[in-house]
Design a protein around this motif. Structure first.
Motif, PDB file in Angstrom:
ATOM      1  N   LYS A 116       0.828  -1.204   0.000  1.00  0.00           N
ATOM      2  CA  LYS A 116       0.000   0.000   0.000  1.00  0.00           C
ATOM      3  C   LYS A 116       0.860   1.250   0.000  1.00  0.00           C
ATOM      4  O   LYS A 116       0.490   2.276  -0.580  1.00  0.00           O
ATOM      5  CB  LYS A 116      -0.911  -0.008   1.223  1.00  0.00           C
TER       6      LYS A 116
ATOM      7  N   TYR B  56       3.697   1.725  -1.496  1.00  0.00           N
ATOM      8  CA  TYR B  56       4.248   2.035  -2.813  1.00  0.00           C
ATOM      9  C   TYR B  56       3.183   2.271  -3.877  1.00  0.00           C
ATOM     10  O   TYR B  56       3.478   2.787  -4.941  1.00  0.00           O
ATOM     11  CB  TYR B  56       5.183   0.909  -3.272  1.00  0.00           C
ATOM     12  N   ASN B  57       1.957   1.891  -3.590  1.00  0.00           N
ATOM     13  CA  ASN B  57       0.953   1.966  -4.648  1.00  0.00           C
ATOM     14  C   ASN B  57      -0.240   2.866  -4.361  1.00  0.00           C
ATOM     15  O   ASN B  57      -1.082   3.038  -5.218  1.00  0.00           O
ATOM     16  CB  ASN B  57       0.455   0.561  -4.983  1.00  0.00           C
ATOM     17  N   SER B  58      -0.332   3.398  -3.146  1.00  0.00           N
ATOM     18  CA  SER B  58      -1.429   4.332  -2.904  1.00  0.00           C
ATOM     19  C   SER B  58      -0.934   5.526  -2.113  1.00  0.00           C
ATOM     20  O   SER B  58      -0.038   5.393  -1.275  1.00  0.00           O
ATOM     21  CB  SER B  58      -2.579   3.646  -2.152  1.00  0.00           C
ATOM     22  N   ILE B  59      -1.497   6.678  -2.425  1.00  0.00           N
ATOM     23  CA  ILE B  59      -1.066   7.889  -1.738  1.00  0.00           C
ATOM     24  C   ILE B  59      -1.445   7.818  -0.262  1.00  0.00           C
ATOM     25  O   ILE B  59      -0.741   8.317   0.604  1.00  0.00           O
ATOM     26  CB  ILE B  59      -1.647   9.144  -2.438  1.00  0.00           C
ATOM     27  N   GLU B  60      -2.571   7.131   0.042  1.00  0.00           N
ATOM     28  CA  GLU B  60      -2.997   7.023   1.436  1.00  0.00           C
ATOM     29  C   GLU B  60      -1.951   6.274   2.267  1.00  0.00           C
ATOM     30  O   GLU B  60      -1.547   6.732   3.341  1.00  0.00           O
ATOM     31  CB  GLU B  60      -4.358   6.311   1.516  1.00  0.00           C
ATOM     32  N   GLY B  61      -1.517   5.119   1.730  1.00  0.00           N
ATOM     33  CA  GLY B  61      -0.503   4.336   2.428  1.00  0.00           C
ATOM     34  C   GLY B  61       0.802   5.108   2.529  1.00  0.00           C
ATOM     35  O   GLY B  61       1.476   5.098   3.564  1.00  0.00           O
ATOM     36  N   MET B  62       1.145   5.802   1.462  1.00  0.00           N
ATOM     37  CA  MET B  62       2.385   6.571   1.433  1.00  0.00           C
ATOM     38  C   MET B  62       2.391   7.637   2.521  1.00  0.00           C
ATOM     39  O   MET B  62       3.354   7.806   3.268  1.00  0.00           O
ATOM     40  CB  MET B  62       2.541   7.195   0.045  1.00  0.00           C
TER      41      MET B  62
END
Lengths: 401, 580
Positions: free
Chosen positions: A308, A310-316
């Protein structure tokens, strides 16, 4: 008391007390501490304890680290049972955060904590025997510790500096073959336990050195704030796991062994029995624990999965905030305590509502034990210092912080 | 005034206050992207939605004014739900850029997501792609994907600078900020748009990829770009200034600062020399003190102290200048000629830029209580032409002359018997020609005070230790003076600060006294004049009375005695206050 001795000496035969520096690096004391002994012949009439040789400034150091970054530093407190420190600290922060960890995490912490206790007690018993010249018993005990550490290594990736605890969970789940590993180690550890009993418990030389030396009364022990096997050897059945249960200790069946005389031999026996109890706790825990999540689901505490990040702004963003600003712990203070290897291991934590601790104080049992050890030594023979210092089990990293 | 209840806390606010501001006064922060206290409120981000009892829908707090008796909830479930929705919506097309974004760490989107949303994305479709790294202006790069279309930058250019370069183009999820055709985002304050940008859509080319913001330490300082003295955050990392950011001060610069001033931080690290030098050879402070003392002593012995020029720098702090004054009065016997150098005048506008590009010319005025005794740079050149100056002791390398005039000045310097340079920069040939060079430190490396164009004394703080062997000017003056047999004992800056404006204070006191004396004198004179007029009037009246009495005595002799008595009584009547 010391003065009385000196006066008597002066009157009877014209001799002087001898000052002997023992430590800080002495082959028969495991732990970096210095005793300045005043000797009348071979009798210790005064002992000055000097601690602090392993001071790293732990408490100050972690004020400049995020709450999570403090874990590697806690590894180095009681370095024989680092997992207990990890979990003790995590528990304190979780108390302040008012979060609960999943059941499986509590079980893992119980199991890994008891493994650490095995390692701690085996080391203490083995090294104690070694210092009384029982090299054989030492080798058996250390073999047992190696078995424990192999498991610890398989779970955490390191033997001593584990950094396995996390706020709101643990680093990883147990490996799939954990049960098998434990069964193998368990059998051998119980073997070693029986062998040690055979080698030491009724050994005349061992008994002569241990029985009736380093005697502590329950009143003294309580007055000086002693805890752990040292307190229990005097007959006081205080164990944090039993009296203030945490993790899953209220769901497992175990007894708190106590001594009667508070001498070195009782402390030895208490530790020997606690080995068996720990093995039993681990057995029960492995039976009762069920698969499930190991970390809290609070997104403000737990790092998101890498997928998450690396692939979603929320996780980032969540990753960014937790790593760079730290977990935001609400302002307040808390004292949280667990049963460490040598006694009650307490963390007194103050947060000012930021990502870094405002203050972390460690109530380290070793430090408190060192505060009264001179009373156990004064009046005894110099040779009694060795078993007494051993069964008190001072761990420099924890004592000096 | 309207009473408002925010989350149960009652506050009384001015009429016309927005709900957002009223909530802030009650102690509740309402998150917002598009609202900025110095700009208008378009209420387009919908982040500041709050619940108002009686209103059917949630209201934007930045736009709606309070009414008396209004009951507001900023932390209710509905509000939280709305905030989550707004953030989820904004993040739908937001790129995973944090690791390469300069704003990460001070980004409002990051802060609010973590504080109010913290849930996973439900977006399964491909994100909308827009322009990346678009050169929207010479100093600024625009990233369309990061932009949340709050229009703060557009409103800044409309309302603050009045240049109106920016607008939104296209519709829906293709909307981007662009300049109008034929324009670029290039005004004197364009870098403020980077500050007001709540995300990393506008980034400063100067700061781009230079330093992660969480590594920066911020020190409160003052810009040295011109005599306006804009308050700044001096952000530094590992003893190096990375950027200036304007620091809110409604009395000076509000939320803004000009680009020219913002980029002056580079002079702190460029062109420095960090070791005392004697004839080009690096020496220690220990060695150089006596050398300076001896050389200055020889000039004084040969030509007298009046042949020395002490050139002051309007870049130096008031503390430095006060020690320069004491140095002048003691070591140079008060006879040396004083001059002032400094940057040449530059661009000026009505917002923040001032023509004098030196931060502390008013400080010189304050320390010396006026510029009467201090010559200009032109005076210095003239005196050099006349050959009356044999030695120059110069603070700073900023000269108000360029090209030929500068070359002419350098030529004069070459011919001097002694040229002492006390500065942070080499100043090109200036250092080459210096017999003695003393490294001073920049304002980032010391504490001090600048007096701005409005006479406001503003303190700036030390960010890091002086580079190399450089030290504050005031300490250098103390060292040299001590070697010349004059002890100037200051250990702490506050000891200097207590005294540095005493000349101005004394002058003001003297002026005040003179003014009071003059007033007193004027009052006395006015009284005396009034008295004299009254006397004259009475005398005239008496004379008239006498004349009448004389007439009467002529008519009736028996009344003559009475009249005589009346006359003698006039003297006593004079003592009486006038009837009015």
């Amino acid at each position: 008391m010391a003065q009385d001795f000196i006066d008597t000496i002066d009157q009877d035969i014209h001799s002087e007390p001898m000052i002997l520096q023992m430590g800080p690096s002495h082959p028969a004391t495991h732990g970096t501490v210095r005793f300045t002994l005043t000797l009348d012949g071979e009798t210790i009439i005064k002992a000055d304890t000097e601690v602090g040789y392993l001071h790293r400034g732990f408490e100050k150091e972690v004020e400049n680290k995020t709450w999570t970054q403090a874990f590697p530093y806690t590894d180095r407190l009681n370095y024989v049972s680092p997992l207990l420190n990890n979990f003790g600290y995590a528990l304190a922060v979780e108390k302040l955060l008012e979060i609960e960890v999943p059941d499986r995490c509590d079980w893992i912490r119980t199991i890994m904590g008891e493994l650490s206790r095995l390692s701690d007690h085996l080391t203490c018993l083995g090294a104690g025997a070694l210092e009384l010249n029982a090299m054989t018993a030492f080798l058996y005990a250390i073999e047992g510790r190696e078995l424990v550490w192999d498991i610890v290594e398989a779970v955490t990736g390191a033997r001593m500096t584990v950094s396995y605890g996390r706020i709101g969970g643990v680093k990883d789940d147990l490996p799939e073959n954990f049960g098998e590993m434990w069964q193998k180690a368990r059998a051998r550890i119980l073997d070693i336990h029986a062998t040690t009993h055979k080698l030491l418990s009724r050994n005349r030389i061992f008994l002569d050195r241990m029985e009736g030396t380093g005697v502590l009364t329950p009143d003294q022990a309580i007055a000086w704030g002693y805890t752990g096997p040292t307190l229990r050897s005097t007959g006081v059945a205080y164990d944090v796991r039993k009296d203030h249960p945490y993790f899953k200790y209220n769901e497992v069946d175990f007894t708190v062994p106590v001594g009667t005389r508070g001498d070195n031999y009782d402390r030895y026996l208490v530790r020997m029995e606690e080995l068996v109890q720990s093995v039993s706790i681990i057995d029960q825990a492995l039976e009762k624990m069920e698969p499930g999540p190991i970390n809290t689901d609070d997104p403000r505490v737990m790092l998101p999965e890498k997928q998450k990040v690396y692939n979603s702004i929320e996780g980032m963003i969540a990753h960014f905030k937790i790593v760079f600003e730290g977990i935001q712990v609400p302002a307040g203070e808390v004292y949280s305590y667990t049963e460490g290897g040598c006694g009650e291991l307490g963390f007194y934590i103050v947060s000012n509502g930021t990502g870094k601790p405002w203050k972390v104080h460690v109530r380290s049992p070793s430090f408190i034990h060192m505060g009264g050890i001179h009373k156990l030594l004064e009046g005894s023979m110099i040779s009694d210092l060795i078993p007494t210092f051993d069964t008190i089990n001072m761990i420099g990293g924890e004592c000096d912080r | 005034m309207p009473m408002v209840t925010v989350n149960g806390v009652e506050v009384e606010v001015d009429r016309g206050t927005s709900i957002l501001q009223a909530a802030a006064q009650a102690g509740f922060a309402v998150p917002h992207f598009c609202y900025h206290p110095a700009l208008s409120s378009p209420a387009n981000c919908r982040m500041c939605l709050v619940e108002v009892e009686g209103a059917r829908k949630l209201l934007p707090g930045c736009y709606n004014e309070v009414n008396d008796g209004m009951i507001v909830h900023t932390e209710s479930e509905r509000v939280h739900h709305a905030r989550k929705a707004v953030l989820e919506f904004i993040l739908v097309n937001h790129p995973v850029d944090c690791p390469i974004c300069d704003k990460a760490g001070e980004c409002k989107l990051q802060d609010y997501y973590f504080a109010y949303d913290a849930q996973e994305s439900r977006m399964r479709a491909e994100k909308q792609h827009k322009v990346k790294a678009y050169p929207i202006g010479p100093k600024i790069v625009y990233d369309g994907e990061r932009c949340i279309l709050c229009t703060r930058c557009i409103r800044f250019c409309e309302e603050i600078t009045g240049t109106s370069e920016l607008t939104l183009i296209d519709r829906g999820d293709k909307t981007e900020v662009r300049t109008f055709p034929g324009m670029e985002l290039d005004n004197d304050y364009s870098l403020c748009t980077v500050d007001v940008c709540p995300v990393g859509a506008l980034t400063s080319r100067d700061f781009r990829f230079k330093c992660r913001v969480w590594l920066l330490t911020s020190t409160e300082s003052v810009c040295t770009g011109c005599e306006m003295g804009c308050n700044v955050h001096l952000d530094h990392f590992r003893n190096e200034v990375q950027r200036y950011r304007p620091r809110y001060n409604p009395e000076v610069n509000d939320y803004w600062m000009c680009d020219e001033g913002r980029l002056t931080y580079t002079s702190i690290h460029e062109d420095r020399f960090l070791q005392p030098m004697s004839n080009g050879a690096e020496v220690t402070w220990h060695a150089i003190g006596q050398t300076v003392a001896d050389k200055l002593g020889r000039v004084i012995d040969a030509h007298g102290a009046s042949s020395i020029a002490l050139v002051l720098s309007p870049q130096a702090s008031c503390e430095d200048l006060y020690l320069a004054k004491l140095f002048h009065e003691s070591a140079l016997a008060g006879e040396a000629n004083l001059y002032v150098n400094g940057h040449a005048p530059g661009k000026e506008d009505e917002l923040l830029m001032r023509a004098d590009k030196n931060p502390n010319r008013r400080g010189i005025e304050a320390v010396w209580a006026g510029m009467e005794t201090i010559g200009s740079f032109d005076n210095l050149v003239a005196d050099l032409d006349n050959n009356t100056i044999k030695a120059v002791y110069m603070m700073g390398t900023e000269l108000p002359v360029a090209d030929e005039a500068r070359e002419a000045f350098i030529k004069h310097i070459e011919e001097l018997e002694l040229f002492v340079l006390q500065a942070m920069h080499t100043g090109g040939e200036l250092l080459e020609h210096a017999h003695i060079a003393l490294p001073a430190c920049s304002h980032a490396e010391k504490e001090g005070t600048f007096v701005n164009v409005e006479g406001l004394a503003q303190a700036f703080n030390q960010a890091f230790a002086p580079h190399g062997d450089s030290m504050p000017d005031w300490q250098i003056f103390m060292r040299i003076a001590r070697k010349m047999g004059h002890t100037l004992s200051f250990t702490f800056l506050h000891q200097i600060q207590e005294k540095m404006f005493e000349a101005t204070v004394l002058k003001q006191e003297a002026e005040e006294k003179a003014r009071q004396e003059a007033e007193e004198k004027a009052r006395q004179e006015a009284e005396a004049k009034a008295e004299a007029e009254r006397l004259a009037a009475e005398e005239a009246a008496a004379a008239e009375a006498k004349a009448q009495a004389d007439e009467a005595s002529d008519e009736d002799a028996s009344s003559a005695d009475d009249a005589a008595e009346e006359e003698s009584g006039d003297g006593e009547a004079d003592e009486q206050p006038p009837a009015e």
